[in-house]
Design a protein around this motif. Structure first.
Motif, PDB file in Angstrom:
ATOM      1  N   ILE A 109       0.830  -1.203   0.000  1.00 53.74           N
ATOM      2  CA  ILE A 109       0.000   0.000   0.000  1.00 53.74           C
ATOM      3  C   ILE A 109       0.867   1.257   0.000  1.00 53.74           C
ATOM      4  O   ILE A 109       0.586   2.225  -0.720  1.00 53.74           O
ATOM      5  N   LYS A 110       1.921   1.240   0.793  1.00 57.45           N
ATOM      6  CA  LYS A 110       2.836   2.393   0.814  1.00 57.45           C
ATOM      7  C   LYS A 110       3.427   2.657  -0.555  1.00 57.45           C
ATOM      8  O   LYS A 110       3.640   3.804  -0.960  1.00 57.45           O
ATOM      9  N   LYS A 111       3.691   1.592  -1.287  1.00 59.56           N
ATOM     10  CA  LYS A 111       4.302   1.711  -2.604  1.00 59.56           C
ATOM     11  C   LYS A 111       3.304   2.133  -3.674  1.00 59.56           C
ATOM     12  O   LYS A 111       3.608   2.981  -4.528  1.00 59.56           O
ATOM     13  N   LYS A 112       2.090   1.565  -3.602  1.00 59.45           N
ATOM     14  CA  LYS A 112       1.147   1.736  -4.701  1.00 59.45           C
ATOM     15  C   LYS A 112       0.046   2.760  -4.444  1.00 59.45           C
ATOM     16  O   LYS A 112      -0.462   3.375  -5.386  1.00 59.45           O
ATOM     17  N   TRP A 113      -0.361   2.931  -3.173  1.00 57.80           N
ATOM     18  CA  TRP A 113      -1.474   3.841  -2.886  1.00 57.80           C
ATOM     19  C   TRP A 113      -1.206   4.570  -1.569  1.00 57.80           C
ATOM     20  O   TRP A 113      -2.021   4.518  -0.639  1.00 57.80           O
ATOM     21  N   PRO A 114      -0.101   5.269  -1.466  1.00 59.74           N
ATOM     22  CA  PRO A 114       0.290   5.884  -0.189  1.00 59.74           C
ATOM     23  C   PRO A 114      -0.667   6.964   0.299  1.00 59.74           C
ATOM     24  O   PRO A 114      -0.806   7.177   1.507  1.00 59.74           O
ATOM     25  N   SER A 115      -1.340   7.639  -0.628  1.00 55.37           N
ATOM     26  CA  SER A 115      -2.214   8.749  -0.230  1.00 55.37           C
ATOM     27  C   SER A 115      -3.375   8.290   0.641  1.00 55.37           C
ATOM     28  O   SER A 115      -3.921   9.078   1.419  1.00 55.37           O
ATOM     29  N   ASP A 116      -3.773   7.033   0.524  1.00 59.62           N
ATOM     30  CA  ASP A 116      -4.902   6.525   1.311  1.00 59.62           C
ATOM     31  C   ASP A 116      -4.473   5.431   2.284  1.00 59.62           C
ATOM     32  O   ASP A 116      -5.297   4.598   2.697  1.00 59.62           O
ATOM     33  N   TYR A 117      -3.208   5.456   2.667  1.00 58.97           N
ATOM     34  CA  TYR A 117      -2.682   4.440   3.585  1.00 58.97           C
ATOM     35  C   TYR A 117      -3.495   4.385   4.881  1.00 58.97           C
ATOM     36  O   TYR A 117      -3.877   3.304   5.348  1.00 58.97           O
ATOM     37  N   ASP A 118      -3.786   5.539   5.464  1.00 63.14           N
ATOM     38  CA  ASP A 118      -4.517   5.580   6.740  1.00 63.14           C
ATOM     39  C   ASP A 118      -5.929   4.991   6.592  1.00 63.14           C
ATOM     40  O   ASP A 118      -6.414   4.302   7.499  1.00 63.14           O
ATOM     41  N   SER A 119      -6.570   5.251   5.470  1.00 58.26           N
ATOM     42  CA  SER A 119      -7.915   4.711   5.245  1.00 58.26           C
ATOM     43  C   SER A 119      -7.872   3.188   5.148  1.00 58.26           C
ATOM     44  O   SER A 119      -8.742   2.487   5.690  1.00 58.26           O
ATOM     45  N   PHE A 120      -6.870   2.657   4.465  1.00 58.63           N
ATOM     46  CA  PHE A 120      -6.737   1.204   4.358  1.00 58.63           C
ATOM     47  C   PHE A 120      -6.422   0.576   5.716  1.00 58.63           C
ATOM     48  O   PHE A 120      -6.896  -0.519   6.028  1.00 58.63           O
ATOM     49  N   LYS A 121      -5.634   1.285   6.521  1.00 58.45           N
ATOM     50  CA  LYS A 121      -5.307   0.763   7.855  1.00 58.45           C
ATOM     51  C   LYS A 121      -6.564   0.726   8.729  1.00 58.45           C
ATOM     52  O   LYS A 121      -6.796  -0.244   9.470  1.00 58.45           O
ATOM     53  N   THR A 122      -7.390   1.752   8.627  1.00 58.09           N
ATOM     54  CA  THR A 122      -8.647   1.773   9.384  1.00 58.09           C
ATOM     55  C   THR A 122      -9.555   0.633   8.944  1.00 58.09           C
ATOM     56  O   THR A 122     -10.177  -0.045   9.777  1.00 58.09           O
ATOM     57  N   SER A 123      -9.643   0.419   7.628  1.00 57.35           N
ATOM     58  CA  SER A 123     -10.458  -0.666   7.091  1.00 57.35           C
ATOM     59  C   SER A 123      -9.950  -2.017   7.584  1.00 57.35           C
ATOM     60  O   SER A 123     -10.738  -2.894   7.967  1.00 57.35           O
ATOM     61  N   TYR A 124      -8.645  -2.180   7.590  1.00 60.76           N
ATOM     62  CA  TYR A 124      -8.033  -3.417   8.087  1.00 60.76           C
ATOM     63  C   TYR A 124      -8.370  -3.642   9.557  1.00 60.76           C
ATOM     64  O   TYR A 124      -8.806  -4.726   9.961  1.00 60.76           O
ATOM     65  N   ASP A 125      -8.171  -2.607  10.369  1.00 61.47           N
ATOM     66  CA  ASP A 125      -8.416  -2.732  11.818  1.00 61.47           C
ATOM     67  C   ASP A 125      -9.881  -3.050  12.099  1.00 61.47           C
ATOM     68  O   ASP A 125     -10.195  -3.885  12.960  1.00 61.47           O
ATOM     69  N   THR A 126     -10.781  -2.375  11.390  1.00 64.52           N
ATOM     70  CA  THR A 126     -12.215  -2.594  11.596  1.00 64.52           C
ATOM     71  C   THR A 126     -12.609  -4.025  11.260  1.00 64.52           C
ATOM     72  O   THR A 126     -13.373  -4.664  11.996  1.00 64.52           O
ATOM     73  N   THR A 127     -12.086  -4.527  10.148  1.00 62.79           N
ATOM     74  CA  THR A 127     -12.420  -5.883   9.714  1.00 62.79           C
ATOM     75  C   THR A 127     -11.818  -6.924  10.646  1.00 62.79           C
ATOM     76  O   THR A 127     -12.468  -7.931  10.984  1.00 62.79           O
ATOM     77  N   LYS A 128     -10.601  -6.679  11.100  1.00 60.59           N
ATOM     78  CA  LYS A 128      -9.913  -7.635  11.973  1.00 60.59           C
ATOM     79  C   LYS A 128     -10.632  -7.777  13.316  1.00 60.59           C
ATOM     80  O   LYS A 128     -10.642  -8.855  13.921  1.00 60.59           O
ATOM     81  N   LYS A 129     -11.254  -6.696  13.793  1.00 58.47           N
ATOM     82  CA  LYS A 129     -11.926  -6.731  15.093  1.00 58.47           C
ATOM     83  C   LYS A 129     -13.022  -7.785  15.166  1.00 58.47           C
ATOM     84  O   LYS A 129     -13.319  -8.324  16.229  1.00 58.47           O
ATOM     85  N   THR A 130     -13.646  -8.065  14.024  1.00 55.86           N
ATOM     86  CA  THR A 130     -14.741  -9.033  14.016  1.00 55.86           C
ATOM     87  C   THR A 130     -14.225 -10.455  14.201  1.00 55.86           C
ATOM     88  O   THR A 130     -15.004 -11.365  14.485  1.00 55.86           O
ATOM     89  N   GLY A 131     -12.912 -10.656  14.014  1.00 58.24           N
ATOM     90  CA  GLY A 131     -12.341 -11.986  14.175  1.00 58.24           C
ATOM     91  C   GLY A 131     -12.535 -12.838  12.938  1.00 58.24           C
ATOM     92  O   GLY A 131     -13.332 -12.517  12.047  1.00 58.24           O
ATOM     93  N   ARG A 132     -11.806 -13.945  12.857  1.00 62.76           N
ATOM     94  CA  ARG A 132     -11.922 -14.849  11.708  1.00 62.76           C
ATOM     95  C   ARG A 132     -13.156 -15.712  11.918  1.00 62.76           C
ATOM     96  O   ARG A 132     -13.191 -16.546  12.811  1.00 62.76           O
ATOM     97  N   LYS A 133     -14.153 -15.506  11.085  1.00 61.07           N
ATOM     98  CA  LYS A 133     -15.420 -16.210  11.270  1.00 61.07           C
ATOM     99  C   LYS A 133     -15.956 -16.683   9.926  1.00 61.07           C
ATOM    100  O   LYS A 133     -15.379 -16.421   8.878  1.00 61.07           O
TER     101      LYS A 133
END
Length: 466
Positions: free
Chosen positions: A339-363
């Motif tokens: 992401i840093k290499k290809k889409w750095p301008s939205d890195y924070d948005s992708f990190k938020t999306s990752y964190d939000t999805t991870k919170k639900t756990g692997r189900k």
């Protein structure tokens, strides 16, 4: 109904015909399906399968409900939401009720990015109309210029019911027809192979670089139609299927994108009003750099011309199958360096999306897969993800129906469905987050079920009519 010798012979003929057509990969599963069907008790039907034979012909009604926001809203489809207050084209819920004797099918399209959780709406539509739930499809157009689906939670079901009620009141005898054509040059595979062996999305590269790179996957140029024509020869409804991201609207306004413009332009070209219902195909890796007018003009011309060459669906038969798969979400892994290499301008948005999805756990995630057929002429094979074009072409390739629609973002939404090969190549669609979270095996599981349903629904017709 007893299974006749003729029915068994027809089943075996189908297996042989698949071989002769070069579709050998389908044989093993088809033979198993035939054996399973023959071994079943005489009264057994396929799971949630419905058959209707109505010699009097089809009845068709259409209805709409306007869901265009009346106040400024955030429109999604980009990594960061944008505020919009002006309307370029209205957002609609459209419903086509197709009756065949005691049963029927209901096709509902909505101008939203995703299909909101539709279970309640489907249940209420079934109760209202008597049409089995497995014969009802709710498909999102995937427009990138509409509010997020949660905006509609309070009135989503009511908007669908409004459109369906209008369609029920609008029923009249119609001839159902189907056909297909191709439109080339307005869509492309947006995943490009770089010299380092990885994939870059075309929208992240300047035009001069895009032109130098080869696509990592195919493009499906097929436009498939299901039309309803009244006794006076006019088109009452046009259901059309094409694979392409509706992200051409660059005005910043609320818009149904190119499918909305096609509605306006088809009416103008015909000289009277019809209702066009857009079902997006396997467009997970497909987009366009053409303008809204270029795309909608090309599609309008193709639809109107193809509608003059469609063939009548002779058999008044409708069947539906639905199965729900339980598929694991994959282990959370943040693609930080890519992401840093290809889409750095939205890195924070992708990190938020990752964190939000991870919170639900692997189900486990429920993934509804369904098919609706009209005689031997058309089958609509549907799933709730953003299916990659390779998968859509695989389903169409094994289908022995005269025409096959692939419907994505239908009866739910489960994010991108890349192939295993595409997961290895990387790219936006493979980054774990709210837009992509299912197991890497999900595509194989979903497409295997789609293929099986397409084969089974036609085998059932041969067996039931033998």
């Amino acid at each position: 109904m007893k299974r006749s010798v003729l029915g068994i012979v027809l089943s075996m003929v189908m297996v042989l015909s698949l071989v002769s057509c070069g579709k050998k990969e389908a044989v093993a599963e088809t033979e198993a399906t035939v054996a399973e069907t023959k071994a079943a008790p005489a009264e057994t039907k396929a799971p949630e399968e419905v058959l209707s034979v109505a010699p009097e012909g089809y009845l068709v009604g259409v209805g709409t409900s306007d869901i265009t926001p009346k106040e400024p809203v955030e429109i999604v489809g980009n990594i960061s939401a944008k505020k919009a207050s002006e309307v370029a084209s209205p957002l609609m819920v459209k419903a086509a009720v197709i009756r065949a004797g005691e049963t029927g099918a209901i096709l509902i399209t909505i101008d939203t990015l995703k299909c909101p959780e539709p279970e309640e709406a489907i249940r209420k539509v079934s109760e209202l109309t008597g049409v089995p739930k497995e014969n009802i499809m709710v498909s999102a157009s995937h427009t990138h210029s509409a509010p997020f689906y949660t905006y509609y939670f309070d009135n989503f079901t009511e908007s669908i019911l409004e459109a369906v009620k209008k369609a029920e009141e609008d029923l009249e005898p119609c001839t159902l027809e189907t056909g297909s054509t191709e439109v080339k040059g307005i869509s492309e595979n947006r995943r490009l192979l770089a010299s380092d062996g990885t994939v870059w999305n075309n929208f992240l590269l300047p035009e001069e670089e895009r032109k130098e790179l080869e696509a990592a996957g195919p493009v499906d140029n097929t436009v498939t139609l299901l039309t309803a024509r009244t006794d006076d020869g006019k088109l009452k409804a046009v259901v059309w299927n094409f694979a392409d991201h509706p992200n051409t609207e660059n005005s910043g306004k609320i818009s149904a994108d190119y499918p909305g413009y096609v509605q306006e332009k088809v009416n103008k070209k015909l000289g009277y009003d019809t209702v066009t219902l857009f079902i997006n195909g396997a467009a997970g890796d497909i987009d366009t750099f053409k303008s809204t007018d270029e795309v909608s003009d090309a599609l309008t011309d193709a639809i109107v011309k193809a509608a003059t060459k469609t063939k009548k669906i002779e058999k008044t038969e409708i069947r539906g199958i639905q199965d729900t798969l339980s598929i694991s979400e994959r282990d959370a892994e943040f693609a930080s360096e890519e992401i840093k290499k290809k889409w750095p301008s939205d890195y924070d948005s992708f990190k938020t999306s990752y964190d939000t999805t991870k919170k639900t756990g692997r189900k486990k995630t429920s993934v509804p897969v369904s098919a609706i057929s009209f005689g031997e002429d058309l089958v609509i094979s549907a799933e709730p993800g953003e299916l990659f074009s390779t998968y859509g072409l695989q389903v169409r390739d094994i289908s022995t129906f005269k025409n096959t629609m692939i419907a994505e973002a239908t009866n739910g939404f489960v994010g991108y469905i890349p192939t295993k090969k595409d997961f290895a190549l990387g790219g936006y669609e493979t980054w774990y987050g709210q837009h992509s979270f299912l197991d890497k095996e999900a595509g194989e599981l979903i497409v295997a079920k789609m293929k099986k349903q397409v084969r089974l629904i036609l085998l059932q017709e041969h067996l039931m009519n033998s």
